[in-house]
Each structure stands twice: as structure tokens, then as C-alpha cells.
Enzyme design. Structure first.
Site, mmCIF file in Angstrom:
data_model
loop_
_atom_site.group_PDB
_atom_site.id
_atom_site.type_symbol
_atom_site.label_atom_id
_atom_site.label_comp_id
_atom_site.label_asym_id
_atom_site.label_seq_id
_atom_site.Cartn_x
_atom_site.Cartn_y
_atom_site.Cartn_z
ATOM 1 N N LEU A 154 0.843 -1.208 0.000
ATOM 2 C CA LEU A 154 0.000 0.000 0.000
ATOM 3 C C LEU A 154 0.870 1.246 0.000
ATOM 4 O O LEU A 154 0.819 2.077 0.913
ATOM 5 C CB LEU A 154 -1.001 0.001 1.160
ATOM 6 C CG LEU A 154 -2.047 -1.114 1.132
ATOM 7 C CD1 LEU A 154 -2.999 -1.025 2.325
ATOM 8 C CD2 LEU A 154 -2.864 -1.096 -0.175
ATOM 9 N N ALA B 119 5.352 -3.364 -8.081
ATOM 10 C CA ALA B 119 6.482 -2.622 -8.635
ATOM 11 C C ALA B 119 6.262 -1.143 -8.369
ATOM 12 O O ALA B 119 5.132 -0.702 -8.139
ATOM 13 C CB ALA B 119 6.583 -2.848 -10.148
ATOM 14 N N THR C 33 7.108 -5.401 -18.715
ATOM 15 C CA THR C 33 6.666 -4.337 -19.618
ATOM 16 C C THR C 33 7.422 -4.396 -20.949
ATOM 17 O O THR C 33 8.573 -4.854 -20.991
ATOM 18 C CB THR C 33 6.920 -2.968 -18.947
ATOM 19 O OG1 THR C 33 6.763 -1.931 -19.912
ATOM 20 C CG2 THR C 33 8.326 -2.863 -18.375
ATOM 21 N N ASP C 34 6.804 -3.856 -21.985
ATOM 22 C CA ASP C 34 7.501 -3.754 -23.282
ATOM 23 C C ASP C 34 8.641 -2.736 -23.236
ATOM 24 O O ASP C 34 9.484 -2.705 -24.131
ATOM 25 C CB ASP C 34 6.511 -3.416 -24.403
ATOM 26 C CG ASP C 34 5.760 -2.105 -24.202
ATOM 27 O OD1 ASP C 34 5.962 -1.445 -23.162
ATOM 28 O OD2 ASP C 34 4.956 -1.753 -25.088
ATOM 29 N N GLU C 35 8.653 -1.895 -22.187
ATOM 30 C CA GLU C 35 9.694 -0.852 -22.127
ATOM 31 C C GLU C 35 11.090 -1.429 -21.958
ATOM 32 O O GLU C 35 12.083 -0.713 -22.139
ATOM 33 C CB GLU C 35 9.409 0.118 -20.981
ATOM 34 C CG GLU C 35 8.123 0.868 -21.174
ATOM 35 C CD GLU C 35 7.959 2.015 -20.188
ATOM 36 O OE1 GLU C 35 8.957 2.471 -19.622
ATOM 37 O OE2 GLU C 35 6.817 2.440 -20.008
ATOM 38 N N TYR D 30 13.121 3.350 -14.384
ATOM 39 C CA TYR D 30 12.029 2.364 -14.251
ATOM 40 C C TYR D 30 12.264 1.172 -15.167
ATOM 41 O O TYR D 30 12.282 0.019 -14.723
ATOM 42 C CB TYR D 30 10.677 3.019 -14.566
ATOM 43 C CG TYR D 30 9.585 2.007 -14.869
ATOM 44 C CD1 TYR D 30 9.087 1.187 -13.875
ATOM 45 C CD2 TYR D 30 9.077 1.862 -16.169
ATOM 46 C CE1 TYR D 30 8.108 0.231 -14.152
ATOM 47 C CE2 TYR D 30 8.102 0.919 -16.449
ATOM 48 C CZ TYR D 30 7.620 0.105 -15.440
ATOM 49 O OH TYR D 30 6.660 -0.837 -15.722
ATOM 50 N N THR E 275 15.172 -1.103 -14.278
ATOM 51 C CA THR E 275 14.952 -2.041 -13.156
ATOM 52 C C THR E 275 13.998 -3.162 -13.565
ATOM 53 O O THR E 275 14.147 -4.295 -13.098
ATOM 54 C CB THR E 275 14.411 -1.326 -11.895
ATOM 55 O OG1 THR E 275 13.185 -0.655 -12.200
ATOM 56 C CG2 THR E 275 15.435 -0.340 -11.342
ATOM 57 N N LYS E 276 13.025 -2.874 -14.431
ATOM 58 C CA LYS E 276 12.149 -3.956 -14.908
ATOM 59 C C LYS E 276 12.969 -4.932 -15.766
ATOM 60 O O LYS E 276 12.801 -6.150 -15.662
ATOM 61 C CB LYS E 276 10.980 -3.401 -15.724
ATOM 62 C CG LYS E 276 9.945 -2.632 -14.921
ATOM 63 C CD LYS E 276 9.269 -3.429 -13.829
ATOM 64 C CE LYS E 276 8.320 -4.478 -14.374
ATOM 65 N NZ LYS E 276 7.550 -5.136 -13.260
ATOM 66 N N PHE F 78 -0.922 8.720 -17.859
ATOM 67 C CA PHE F 78 -1.342 9.607 -18.943
ATOM 68 C C PHE F 78 -2.863 9.710 -19.121
ATOM 69 O O PHE F 78 -3.442 10.808 -19.056
ATOM 70 C CB PHE F 78 -0.695 9.112 -20.246
ATOM 71 C CG PHE F 78 -1.071 9.879 -21.477
ATOM 72 C CD1 PHE F 78 -0.917 11.252 -21.542
ATOM 73 C CD2 PHE F 78 -1.553 9.204 -22.593
ATOM 74 C CE1 PHE F 78 -1.243 11.954 -22.688
ATOM 75 C CE2 PHE F 78 -1.880 9.901 -23.751
ATOM 76 C CZ PHE F 78 -1.736 11.272 -23.795
ATOM 77 N N LYS G 112 -2.500 17.759 -20.612
ATOM 78 C CA LYS G 112 -1.096 18.198 -20.692
ATOM 79 C C LYS G 112 -0.320 17.192 -21.531
ATOM 80 O O LYS G 112 -0.113 16.055 -21.102
ATOM 81 C CB LYS G 112 -0.471 18.258 -19.294
ATOM 82 C CG LYS G 112 -1.297 19.015 -18.258
ATOM 83 C CD LYS G 112 -1.259 20.508 -18.509
ATOM 84 C CE LYS G 112 -2.052 21.268 -17.441
ATOM 85 N NZ LYS G 112 -2.395 22.623 -17.870
#
Ligand code: NAD
Ligand code: TDX
Length: 331
Positions: free
Chosen positions: A34, A79, A120-122, A147, A150-151, A187, A202
Site C-alpha cells: 500500500l 512494482a 513491460t515492453d519498455e 524504471y 529495473t524492470k 497519462f 497536458k
């Protein structure tokens, strides 16, 4: 089947818990620290007899060991997940994403428990805007942000534990998720809630960066297919052919909310901003027969807007502090 779901009070983890409880007879334990991103309310109304909640840290080895020993499967969502936060302060990313994954791997190794790793795809870096290529399972790792680094590191730990210690694991790398219960720092919810609050969306830089959107319900169904039918040791990419540039997404949100499509602001760009992500998910389709259900992004987005409109109690407490952090960065 008893599943231990880490990060189950977060956006995608809570979606997966709802999915598992609705589509199987499995019992689920959520372990979640949390943090600012976790919210017990995201699990409200689920059946008490099949869902247990433990507040705890995935880096806490004695706790993790005890929990893992009592389960048949671990699905690791927990994460630090937001790129912009990783640019402000990488340290919790190294701790949770790397040490947390290491702690879980040691526990599943000790107790011989099946493990699924959410990624993730990142990890693959980015593609040029005009490049027809998409990421596949064999694209070399090339992460850009703290980020995604580290993934990527956590994925490599999983691969090493599979090869060196015979851990029974699978990995999935998914594209950008949207849907209900997503934190307002991200986003799409940021732009929806800005407009609902009477403000303006934004856009970072020119808004030409492309993301490959998938509804979180589709992500959850794909993960369940992998834990039920995936090949041990394998990696699966998850996507839904949802490429849009950021400007198009903002224009769609504005239009769906009855505002002029150009009623947005350009703000400071993200440092090192990845240009484009795109997923080839044919392995998942061909080997496991999985297909996304949300074919129409506009419809999924309209439903998501409806959820944020109806659930201001859920997101309102986070909104002002989130916007204050963005304002400091000129975003
Ligand atoms: P989120 O930030 O909404 O949720 C993360 C959850 O993990 C929160 O409930 C938080 O309290 C919990 N948590 C954080 N640190 C913890 C710790 N040390 N111990 C226990 N719990 C901890 O994130 P999300 O968007 O739901 O992402 C979930 C997973 O999916 C992550 O692994 C992320 O990398 C991956 N992923 C996300 C996306 C996306 O578009 N959001 C896409 C692909 C993969
Ligand atoms: O206000 C904004 N304006 C804007 O233009 C925000 C918050 C973002 N953006 C841009 C940056 C990205 O190009 O929108 C795109 C999406 O941004 P994020 O929601 O921060 O997602 P992204 O950085 O692409 O990473 C997401 O997908 C992969 C998740 O946050 C990760 O957890 C996941 O691994």
C-alpha cells in the site's frame, strides 16, 4: 489452486484479482505494501471467502517466505511503475523492482512454487516513429529510464533463476494498459480527470510519441492464459494492436467529453522520452489461442471515462498532490 498476487491493490494487479475470482474457483492472497499507488478500495466488494489481503513488502524475506510456502502460484505485479517518478528518485525502483523480485525468486526456489513475472515492453527500449517493426520476444533489451532498467533487470533475474536453479517460471511483457482504477499520475487518467475538473490535458513535447494501448481486462485474461497453459521458461509479449500517438489520445478524450479537440496544453517533455512502443503478440495468439476482447479503443476509452466520472471518490484524494508534483517539473 491458491494464488499469491503481489501488488494486488494496484491498477493491473486488482484487475487481475477480479478476473481470477470471476473466471476460476481459485483462492487469492494479495500481498501489497500500500504505497501511494496501492488502494484497498480497488478490491472492495470481492468475496471474502476466496480473497485474503496482507499488507506487506515484497522485500521482506521472512514474510514472503511464509506466504509463498502456502501457495501453488505466485503472480508478481508489485512494482514502482511510473517513469516520471523514476526520473525524480530512482531509489525505490531499485529496491522494489530488483530486490523485491530477487526476494520472491529465492522464496519460490526454496519452496518449488510456480512463478509468473509481470513485466513491460519498455525493457526493449523504443522504436523510431516511422519504423514498421514491432517488438518480439527476441528483440534485444535496451531500456531507457530508471524504471525500465529495473524492470529489465528483474526479467533477467527471472531468466537466471530458471536456468541456474530450475525455477518454474514464465514472463510476460505487456504494452501500455488503460481502464478503471488506474492512478491519476498516468497519462490517460490524468487527462480525463483534468478535463472533469475543468482543466486542460497536458501533452509532453509535441505529443507525437506512440504507445500501444491495451485494456487492462485483456492483460489479465492473457496472464491467466499464460499461468494456465504457458510453457515454463518462456516469455510472452502481450498487446492488442492499439498504436496511437499521444496527441490522438488527448483529442479523443476531449471529443468524448464534449470539448474542442485542440483544448490542451503542451508542457515540458519527459527526459529520455521513449518515442514509440509496438507489440507483436503473435506467439501468444498462435501458442495459447489468446485474443484481445477490446477491439475498439474508442469504446474502451469511453467506458473508462464513464468510470472516472462515476468514481471521483476513488481518485479525488490523489489528484491535488499528483498535480503539485507535475507542476514542480513544469508538466
Ligand atoms: P501500480 O503502480 O498501479 O501498482 C503497483 C502496486 O504495487 C501498488 O498497489 C503498490 O502498493 C504495490 N507495491 C509497490 N511496492 C511494493 C512493495 N515493495 N511490496 C509490495 N507491494 C508493493 O502499477 P500497475 O500499473 O498496476 O503495474 C503493475 C505491474 O504491471 C508492474 O510490474 C508494471 O511494471 C507492469 N506493467 C504495467 C503496465 C502499465 O501500463 N501500467 C504495462 C506493462 C506492465
Ligand atoms: O501528463 C502526461 N502527458 C504525456 O504526454 C503524462 C503523464 C504522460 N504523457 C506521455 C508520456 C508517454 O509518452 O504519455 C505517454 C504515456 O505515459 P505514461 O502513462 O506515464 O506511460 P509510459 O511511460 O508509457 O509507461 C506505461 O506503460 C508501460 C506504464 O506507466 C508503465 O508502468 C508500463 O511499464
Amino acid at each position: 489452486m491458491r494464488q499469491l498476487v503481489t501488488g494486488g491493490a494496484g491498477f493491473i494487479g486488482s484487475n487481475y484479482v477480479r478476473h481470477v475470482l470471476a473466471h476460476t474457483d481459485h483462492r487469492v492472497t494479495v500481498v501489497d505494501k500500500l504505497t501511494y499507488a496501492g488502494n484497498r478500495a480497488s478490491l472492495a466488494g470481492l468475496p471474502d471467502d476466496r480473497l485474503m489481503f496482507v499488507q506487506g513488502d515484497v522485500c521482506d524475506a521472512p514474510l514472503v517466505g511464509d506466504l509463498v510456502a502456502d501457495h501453488d502460484l505466485v503472480v508478481h505485479f508489485a512494482a514502482e511503475s511510473h517513469n516520471d517518478n523514476s526520473l525524480r528518485d530512482p531509489s525505490p525502483f531499485l529496491q522494489t523492482n530488483l530486490v523485491g523480485t530477487y526476494t520472491l525468486l529465492e522464496a519460490v526456489r526454496a519452496h518449488d512454487v510456480r512463478y509468473h513475472h509481470i513485466s513491460t515492453d519498455e525493457v526493449y527500449g523504443d522504436l523510431e516513429l516511422d519504423d514498421p517493426a514491432r517488438f518480439t520476444e527476441s528483440t534485444p533489451y535496451n531500456p531507457s529510464s530508471p524504471y525500465s532498467a529495473t524492470k529489465a533487470g528483474s526479467d533477467l533475474l527471472v531468466r537466471a533463476w530458471v536456468r541456474s536453479f530450475g525455477v518454474r517460471a514464465t514472463i510476460s511483457n505487456c504494452s501500455n494498459n488503460y481502464g478503471p482504477f488506474q492512478h491519476v499520475e498516468k497519462f490517460i487518467p490524468r487527462q480525463i480527470t483534468n478535463v472533469l475538473d475543468g482543466g486542460r490535458p497536458k501533452l509532453y513535447g509535441a505529443g507525437a510519441n506512440v504507445r500501444d494501448w491495451i485494456h487492462a481486462d485483456d492483460h489479465s485474461a492473457a496472464v491467466l492464459a499464460i499461468v494456465e497453459r504457458g510453457q515454463l521458461g518462456e516469455t510472452y509479449l502481450i498487446g492488442a494492436d492499439g498504436e496511437r500517438d499521444n496527441r490522438q489520445v488527448v483529442e479523443t478524450i476531449l471529443t468524448l467529453l464534449g470539448r474542442p479537440a485542440d483544448d490542451f496544453d503542451h508542457v515540458n517533455d519527459r527526459a529520455g522520452h521513449d518515442l514509440r512502443y509496438a507489440i507483436d503478440w503473435s506467439k501468444l495468439r498462435d501458442e495459447l489461442g489468446w485474443r484481445p476482447r477490446y477491439a475498439d479503443f474508442g469504446e474502451g476509452l469511453a467506458a473508462t471515462i464513464g468510470w472516472y466520472r462515476a468514481n471521483a471518490d476513488w481518485w479525488r484524494p490523489q489528484k491535488a498532490a499528483t498535480e503539485a508534483k507535475y507542476a514542480e517539473a513544469g508538466q
